[in-house]
Design a protein around this motif. Structure first.
Motif, short mmCIF file in Angstrom:
data_model
loop_
_atom_site.label_atom_id
_atom_site.label_comp_id
_atom_site.label_asym_id
_atom_site.label_seq_id
_atom_site.Cartn_x
_atom_site.Cartn_y
_atom_site.Cartn_z
N SER B 60 0.97 1.81 3.82
CA SER B 60 1.26 2.12 2.31
C SER B 60 0.61 1.60 1.36
CB SER B 60 2.85 2.07 2.12
OG SER B 60 3.02 0.53 2.06
N ARG B 61 0.53 2.25 0.15
CA ARG B 61 -0.43 2.20 -0.86
C ARG B 61 0.13 2.07 -2.26
NH1 ARG B 61 -3.47 6.19 2.37
NH2 ARG B 61 -2.62 7.48 1.13
N HIS B 62 -0.31 1.27 -3.04
CA HIS B 62 0.22 1.51 -4.64
C HIS B 62 -0.97 0.88 -5.46
CE1 HIS B 62 4.33 0.62 -3.53
NE2 HIS B 62 4.68 1.18 -4.79
N ARG B 63 -1.14 1.67 -6.55
CA ARG B 63 -2.45 1.54 -7.45
C ARG B 63 -1.97 1.59 -8.89
NH1 ARG B 63 -5.94 6.31 -6.83
NH2 ARG B 63 -5.23 6.97 -8.59
N SER B 78 3.48 5.78 4.70
CA SER B 78 3.27 6.65 5.90
C SER B 78 1.76 7.38 6.11
CB SER B 78 4.21 7.59 6.34
OG SER B 78 5.41 6.87 6.08
N ALA B 79 0.66 6.29 5.71
CA ALA B 79 -0.54 7.05 6.04
C ALA B 79 -1.19 6.19 6.98
CB ALA B 79 -1.31 6.76 4.75
N ASP B 80 -2.23 6.80 7.45
CA ASP B 80 -3.09 6.28 8.79
C ASP B 80 -4.31 5.40 8.12
OD1 ASP B 80 -1.75 7.44 10.52
OD2 ASP B 80 -2.54 9.27 10.47
N TYR B 81 -4.63 5.27 6.94
CA TYR B 81 -5.42 4.63 6.37
C TYR B 81 -5.12 3.90 5.06
CZ TYR B 81 -6.84 8.86 4.51
OH TYR B 81 -6.48 10.29 3.69
N ILE B 82 -6.06 3.08 4.55
CA ILE B 82 -5.70 2.38 3.24
C ILE B 82 -6.70 3.29 2.27
CG2 ILE B 82 -5.90 0.25 1.86
CD1 ILE B 82 -5.22 -1.26 4.45
N VAL B 83 -6.23 3.61 1.25
CA VAL B 83 -7.02 4.32 -0.11
C VAL B 83 -7.33 3.03 -0.82
CG1 VAL B 83 -7.13 5.83 -1.59
CG2 VAL B 83 -6.38 6.59 0.50
N LYS B 112 4.08 -11.94 9.70
CA LYS B 112 4.25 -11.05 8.49
C LYS B 112 3.40 -9.72 8.80
CE LYS B 112 4.09 -15.47 5.75
NZ LYS B 112 3.11 -16.22 4.70
N ASN B 113 3.75 -8.80 8.03
CA ASN B 113 2.87 -7.57 7.77
C ASN B 113 1.96 -8.11 6.67
OD1 ASN B 113 6.03 -5.92 7.71
ND2 ASN B 113 4.63 -5.81 9.25
N MET B 114 0.69 -7.64 6.90
CA MET B 114 -0.40 -7.77 5.85
C MET B 114 -0.36 -7.03 4.71
SD MET B 114 -3.98 -6.66 5.77
CE MET B 114 -3.44 -5.49 4.53
N THR B 115 -0.03 -7.87 3.63
CA THR B 115 -0.43 -7.13 2.22
C THR B 115 -1.64 -7.72 1.70
OG1 THR B 115 1.87 -6.87 2.04
CG2 THR B 115 0.63 -6.72 -0.22
N MET B 116 -2.30 -6.69 1.15
CA MET B 116 -3.58 -7.13 0.45
C MET B 116 -3.62 -6.29 -0.98
SD MET B 116 -6.51 -4.35 1.79
CE MET B 116 -6.80 -3.00 0.67
N MET B 117 -4.31 -7.16 -1.85
CA MET B 117 -4.48 -6.49 -3.06
C MET B 117 -6.16 -6.24 -3.72
SD MET B 117 -2.93 -9.78 -5.41
CE MET B 117 -3.82 -11.56 -5.01
N TYR B 118 -6.47 -5.46 -4.51
CA TYR B 118 -7.59 -5.47 -4.74
C TYR B 118 -7.79 -4.82 -6.36
CZ TYR B 118 -6.74 -0.31 -4.36
OH TYR B 118 -6.28 0.86 -4.92
N MET B 119 -8.97 -5.11 -6.82
CA MET B 119 -9.28 -4.72 -8.23
C MET B 119 -10.61 -3.91 -8.03
SD MET B 119 -8.94 -6.36 -11.90
CE MET B 119 -10.01 -8.04 -11.46
N GLY B 131 -4.66 -2.56 -7.32
CA GLY B 131 -4.03 -1.69 -6.36
C GLY B 131 -3.68 -2.77 -4.89
N SER B 132 -2.72 -2.33 -4.25
CA SER B 132 -2.40 -3.17 -2.97
C SER B 132 -2.11 -2.24 -1.81
CB SER B 132 -0.98 -3.56 -3.46
OG SER B 132 -0.02 -2.64 -3.41
N ALA B 133 -1.96 -2.72 -0.60
CA ALA B 133 -1.60 -2.05 0.50
C ALA B 133 -0.95 -2.61 1.70
CB ALA B 133 -2.98 -1.61 1.23
N LEU B 134 -0.09 -2.25 2.33
CA LEU B 134 0.58 -2.90 3.28
C LEU B 134 0.25 -2.20 4.62
CD1 LEU B 134 3.19 -4.47 4.15
CD2 LEU B 134 4.49 -2.60 3.95
N TRP B 135 0.00 -3.08 5.62
CA TRP B 135 -0.22 -2.86 6.93
C TRP B 135 1.15 -3.13 7.82
CZ3 TRP B 135 -2.48 -5.97 11.23
CH2 TRP B 135 -2.24 -5.27 12.48
#
Lengths: 192, 170
Positions: B60-63, B78-83, B112-119, B131-135
């Motif tokens: 899942s993704r937020h931005r 519910s995506a198959d890749y991180i945007v 833990k599930n993986m949460t990443m953040m980006y700029m 933005g962020s993404a959860l795996w």
């Protein structure tokens, strides 16, 4: 000429990626702080780094809560060469905008902020030796107990030249005594 | 051990479809990617995969972003890749490459599930994103892939560069 401690016979010895290049803490009010590549293969030589990171914690003389330093590369002061995108908030709302300025704008505390308040920022300067236009992505915070701003900000320097000099210039007048500027070099690691 | 180590740099001498950092050492506390990249197609794009997983609707993704005078926000599940983070498209101009910093925390933890953040900043456009993404997986992160979507024929452009760093507190 001796290699820096993290290079032995041309090989990085420990993969240490962030190298402290220099830190300047002002003992008196100063108009401009300059970091110049030493071009000697030592830690001050910008040509070895992939990126640079500039950390600022400063205060200016502009009569306002928030002041804006300018970070200029290779003595380029042409506003048209620094187009930027901002995304910021002041407690009342969030805003976006584009602009140009005579350098990378870094907000900091102004003369109207309470005594002893300084503004913080971290600026990431990417791929500084490439033939690309250079990108700077920064985050900054200037909090003045009910006033101030937070921002993420990005600027393009429209030059394909390697960065060999960085000047931090006060918005107006001087950077105030006690302001601190630290420059780090970020190394790549080319592996087979 | 150094506090921040460069694990590997991939510099594209030629256009490629994807870049993968595999067999990531499990000896750091956190990971960081620093990227400067461009695509061979007109619009910005870029997908990330964790451990090569590209199915199962596990991301899942937020931005939020700023583009000109407009702010924007976006999310999907519910995506198959991180945007995101993004590479710039050809419309950004020849010398304009998007840059990103991606932080992936506690990547060896299997509880833990993986949460990443980006700029990301895309020159030329311009777009500025946080933005962020959860795996939705708990395996340790052992590989990271950045790719252009496989449904198009264009590639990641020569001159793009990605470096993976490992971070320790001491």
């Amino acid at each position: 000429m001796a290699d820096p401690a993290y290079i032995v016979d041309g090989v990085l010895t420990d993969g240490e990626a962030w190298v402290g290049v220099a830190t300047t803490t002002l003992g008196s009010d100063t108009a401009t702080v300059t970091f110049t590549s030493t071009d000697d293969g030592q830690v001050g030589d910008f040509s070895q780094y992939m990126d640079l990171v500039l950390v600022t914690y400063s205060r200016g003389e502009t009569v306002a809560i928030t002041d804006g330093n300018k970070v200029q590369f290779n003595n380029d002061t042409t506003a048209a060469n620094y187009p930027a995108q901002r995304l910021d908030a002041d407690g009342s709302g969030a805003y976006a905008g584009t602009y140009t300025a005579t350098g990378v704008v870094v907000h900091t505390a102004g003369a109207s902020a309470a005594a002893n308040e300084f503004g913080a920022s971290v600026q990431h300067i990417f791929d500084i030796n490439s033939g690309k236009h250079k990108s700077v992505v920064g985050s900054e915070a200037q909090d003045s107990n009910g006033d101030g701003t937070v921002a993420i900000r990005a600027t393009t320097w429209l030059s394909q030249a390697p960065i060999s000099e960085i000047d931090i210039v006060a918005g107006t007048g001087n950077l105030k005594s006690g302001s601190m500027f630290s420059l780090f070099g970020v190394l790549p690691r080319m592996v087979a | 051990m150094a506090v921040i180590e460069a694990i590997a740099t991939t510099y594209l001498e030629a256009d490629v479809a994807s870049v993968t950092f595999s067999a990531i050492p499990q000896t750091y506390e956190h990971l960081q990617l620093r990227m400067s990249g461009k695509l061979g197609r007109s619009n910005h794009e870029g997908e990330m995969l964790i451990n090569g997983v590209s199915s199962g609707s596990v991301y899942s993704r937020h931005r939020m972003g700023g583009s000109g005078s407009s702010t924007n926000a976006w999310a999907s599940t519910s995506a198959d890749y991180i945007v995101g983070p993004y590479f710039s498209g050809t419309g950004a101009g020849a010398a304009n490459y998007a840059v990103s910093i991606v932080d992936i925390l506690d990547y060896t933890n299997t509880n833990k599930n993986m949460t990443m953040m980006y700029m990301t900043y895309e020159q030329g456009t311009p777009n500025l994103y946080f933005g962020s993404a959860l795996w939705d997986g708990t395996a340790a992160v052992t590989s990271l892939t950045y790719r252009i979507t496989p449904t198009v024929s264009e590639l990641l452009t020569r001159g793009s560069v990605i470096t993976l760093y490992g971070l320790n507190s001491s």
